[in-house]
Design an enzyme around this catalytic site. Structure first.
Site, PDB file in Angstrom:
ATOM      1  N   LEU A   1     -23.763  37.989  -2.001  1.00 32.19           N
ATOM      2  CA  LEU A   1     -23.089  39.088  -2.700  1.00 32.19           C
ATOM      3  C   LEU A   1     -23.552  39.201  -4.147  1.00 32.19           C
ATOM      4  O   LEU A   1     -23.509  40.287  -4.735  1.00 32.19           O
ATOM      5  CB  LEU A   1     -21.568  38.867  -2.679  1.00 32.19           C
ATOM      6  CG  LEU A   1     -20.890  38.862  -1.305  1.00 32.19           C
ATOM      7  CD1 LEU A   1     -19.425  38.476  -1.442  1.00 32.19           C
ATOM      8  CD2 LEU A   1     -21.028  40.220  -0.644  1.00 32.19           C
TER       9      LEU A   1
ATOM     10  N   GLY B   1     -25.528  33.815  -9.812  1.00 33.65           N
ATOM     11  CA  GLY B   1     -25.101  33.366 -11.132  1.00 33.65           C
ATOM     12  C   GLY B   1     -26.058  32.348 -11.695  1.00 33.65           C
ATOM     13  O   GLY B   1     -27.154  32.121 -11.151  1.00 33.65           O
ATOM     14  N   GLY B   2     -25.630  31.708 -12.765  1.00 31.93           N
ATOM     15  CA  GLY B   2     -26.506  30.758 -13.425  1.00 31.93           C
ATOM     16  C   GLY B   2     -26.770  29.501 -12.616  1.00 31.93           C
ATOM     17  O   GLY B   2     -27.844  28.907 -12.711  1.00 31.93           O
TER      18      GLY B   2
ATOM     19  N   GLY C   1     -25.955  29.242  -9.066  1.00 31.21           N
ATOM     20  CA  GLY C   1     -25.944  29.432  -7.618  1.00 31.21           C
ATOM     21  C   GLY C   1     -25.624  30.865  -7.236  1.00 31.21           C
ATOM     22  O   GLY C   1     -25.660  31.781  -8.066  1.00 31.21           O
ATOM     23  N   CYS C   2     -25.299  31.040  -5.954  1.00 29.94           N
ATOM     24  CA  CYS C   2     -25.046  32.366  -5.395  1.00 29.94           C
ATOM     25  C   CYS C   2     -23.620  32.466  -4.860  1.00 29.94           C
ATOM     26  O   CYS C   2     -22.965  31.456  -4.599  1.00 29.94           O
ATOM     27  CB  CYS C   2     -26.031  32.661  -4.264  1.00 29.94           C
ATOM     28  SG  CYS C   2     -27.757  32.669  -4.766  1.00 29.94           S
TER      29      CYS C   2
ATOM     30  N   LYS D   1     -18.525  30.860  -3.560  1.00 25.82           N
ATOM     31  CA  LYS D   1     -19.489  30.580  -4.623  1.00 25.82           C
ATOM     32  C   LYS D   1     -20.065  29.188  -4.398  1.00 25.82           C
ATOM     33  O   LYS D   1     -19.335  28.200  -4.356  1.00 25.82           O
ATOM     34  CB  LYS D   1     -18.830  30.659  -5.998  1.00 25.82           C
ATOM     35  CG  LYS D   1     -19.814  30.380  -7.146  1.00 25.82           C
ATOM     36  CD  LYS D   1     -19.103  30.066  -8.443  1.00 25.82           C
ATOM     37  CE  LYS D   1     -18.540  31.283  -9.081  1.00 25.82           C
ATOM     38  NZ  LYS D   1     -18.033  31.005 -10.456  1.00 25.82           N
TER      39      LYS D   1
ATOM     40  N   ASP E   1     -16.444  34.531 -21.125  1.00 29.28           N
ATOM     41  CA  ASP E   1     -17.600  35.127 -20.442  1.00 29.28           C
ATOM     42  C   ASP E   1     -17.198  36.445 -19.780  1.00 29.28           C
ATOM     43  O   ASP E   1     -17.592  36.730 -18.653  1.00 29.28           O
ATOM     44  CB  ASP E   1     -18.162  34.153 -19.408  1.00 29.28           C
ATOM     45  CG  ASP E   1     -19.582  34.528 -18.989  1.00 29.28           C
ATOM     46  OD1 ASP E   1     -20.265  35.230 -19.758  1.00 29.28           O
ATOM     47  OD2 ASP E   1     -19.999  34.125 -17.885  1.00 29.28           O
TER      48      ASP E   1
END
Length: 461
Positions: free
Chosen positions: A168, A171-172, A174-175, A190, A287
């Site tokens: 989907l 990120g820094g 992983g996925c 995640k 963030d």
């Protein structure tokens, strides 16, 4: 088993027969040894070698306590032995029944442990971790101080072994994958590669914060898992993806009308207000950006990704590592490392500009030159003659200009270089509520214009 149950009864029958000097039918060939005490009482008395007891002696004997107690003792001994035999029999029978009951419980317990062997192994592995040792329980969700543990193999199966087609977002560390844990349970998983200490810290931080937070505008945490160096966090699935994808993806914001954009801004403000004002201690997201604002099937917005979030950061920011996303980081944090809740307000202002203008927070002008949306838009946001011309073409001329000017003014205040000039997120929230239609969660009442009485009736009516 039947023999064990009848054994105490057989012993009792044998005992009674022995005291009657009769052979036991169950002990054929065995020698019955009479009880010495019973034999001495039942044996015939020898002929007396002294004169009969006088009436006076007889009457004295009848009133003598010693003689009377001795006589009663000899008469009660057989009854006492029968009572003792009954007690022993009942005790033996009770012991047998208790043993059978213990065996039954052991069998049930052994069967239960075999059935739950895999999940127990996962819980033991997680419980041995110093991080999970902070919690009272790692079995149930929804209870204070508890975290749900999901078996890794269930996540592996639900994501089709983490197939690329189920990704989907990235990120820094992983996925994020789409997963189906049950026939009707769709979730987002995640996956974090925690070989580095920073990734492990983000995982622990996010789980520790999210398992305590429950708010309509913050992503729902469902559980976590662990497999080697990989860590997994399971959330509710947000069917419309991220705000970044909606604004800057293939659709270029075509699904987001002006009222819908104002609703998304209001939802994000409500989520931030909860973190800043209602969490104890207060939480700074650190963030906030369009990729971390997720949209459900009804375009309700929820804040996500709390790996960098800081609890009570205004007081304990000396050891905080500088982190964030270029274009959203407040200047005082970027230059001086000063982190407060006003840092989140700055990032919210950038998100508001993206909703207004449809532009990315940082755009490349040349291979070595970039320009932020704040730098580009600031001179035009305060000019009412220019503002309508820089609005996202997808929503241009679809809003009341007064509302447009008001939203632009809120955005300008949020991205002020000086933190003290920025409003609190609660003030921003109160400014946005009147701009959102009632049916979308605000207080704006949209009324359709009433045609004049002498207006011509359209054909076909």
């Amino acid at each position: 088993m039947k023999l064990l149950l009848h054994l105490p009864v057989l012993k009792f029958v044998a005992f009674v027969l022995v005291h009657q000097n009769k052979p036991c039918p169950f002990c054929v060939g065995a020698t019955v040894v009479p009880d010495p005490l019973v034999s001495s009482i039942s044996a015939p008395l020898p002929s007396p070698s002294f004169s009969p007891i006088s009436p006076i002696a007889s009457s004295m004997a009848s009133f003598s306590p010693g003689i009377q107690q001795g006589s009663e003792r000899h008469q009660m001994d057989p009854h006492m032995k029968i009572l003792i035999a009954l007690i022993v029999t009942c005790a033996t029978l009770g012991a047998v029944l208790l043993s059978l009951l213990c065996l039954w419980f052991y069998h049930k317990k052994y069967k239960f442990h075999r059935k739950n062997a895999r999940s127990s192994d996962v819980e033991k592995e997680l419980a041995s971790s110093p991080f999970f040792g902070k919690f009272d329980s790692i079995k149930m969700v929804g209870k204070k101080g508890s975290v749900t543990v999901i078996e890794y193999k269930l996540l592996e199966k639900g994501t089709s072994n983490f197939r690329e087609s189920n990704i989907l977002g990235e990120g820094g560390f992983g996925c994020v994958y789409r997963a189906c844990l049950d026939e009707n349970l769709l979730v987002a998983v995640k996956k974090l590669d925690c070989a580095s200490q920073d990734a492990e810290k983000e995982f622990e931080n996010e789980v520790e914060l999210l398992h305590k937070i429950q708010h309509p505008n913050i992503i729902s945490f469902l559980g976590c898992s662990i497999d080697g160096d990989a860590r997994f966090i399971v959330y509710e699935l947000m069917h419309n993806g991220s705000l970044e994808t909606q604004l800057h993806g293939p659709s270029h914001g075509s699904a987001l009308t002006w009222p819908m954009r104002m609703k998304i801004a209001l939802d994000a403000a409500r989520g931030l207000e909860y973190l800043h004002e209602y969490c104890n201690p207060p939480v700074i997201h650190r963030d906030l950006k369009t990729s971390n604002i997720l949209l459900d099937a009804n375009f309700n917005a929820k804040l996500s990704d709390f790996g960098l979030a800081v609890a009570d950061g205004a007081k304990n920011n000396n050891n905080i590592k500088l982190s964030g996303t270029l274009g959203y980081v407040a200047p005082e944090y970027l230059l001086d490392g000063k982190l407060t809740d006003k840092s989140d307000v700055y990032a919210f202002g950038v998100v508001l500009l993206e909703l207004l203008l449809g532009r990315r927070p940082v755009e490349k002008l040349a291979p070595t030159q970039c320009q932020s949306i704040v730098t580009w838009a600031m001179p035009q946001l305060t000019d009412r003659s220019k503002l309508p011309h820089i609005v996202d073409p997808m929503i241009k001329d679809t809003m009341d200009l007064k509302h447009l000017y008001q939203v632009a003014a809120v955005a300008v205040l949020c991205v002020q270089p000086e933190p003290s000039y920025r409003p609190l997120i609660t003030d921003v929230l109160h400014s946005l509520v009147p701009l959102v239609p009632v049916e979308l969660g605000g207080t704006l009442r949209v009324t359709q214009p009433v045609p004049p009485a002498d207006a011509p009736v359209p054909s076909g009516q």
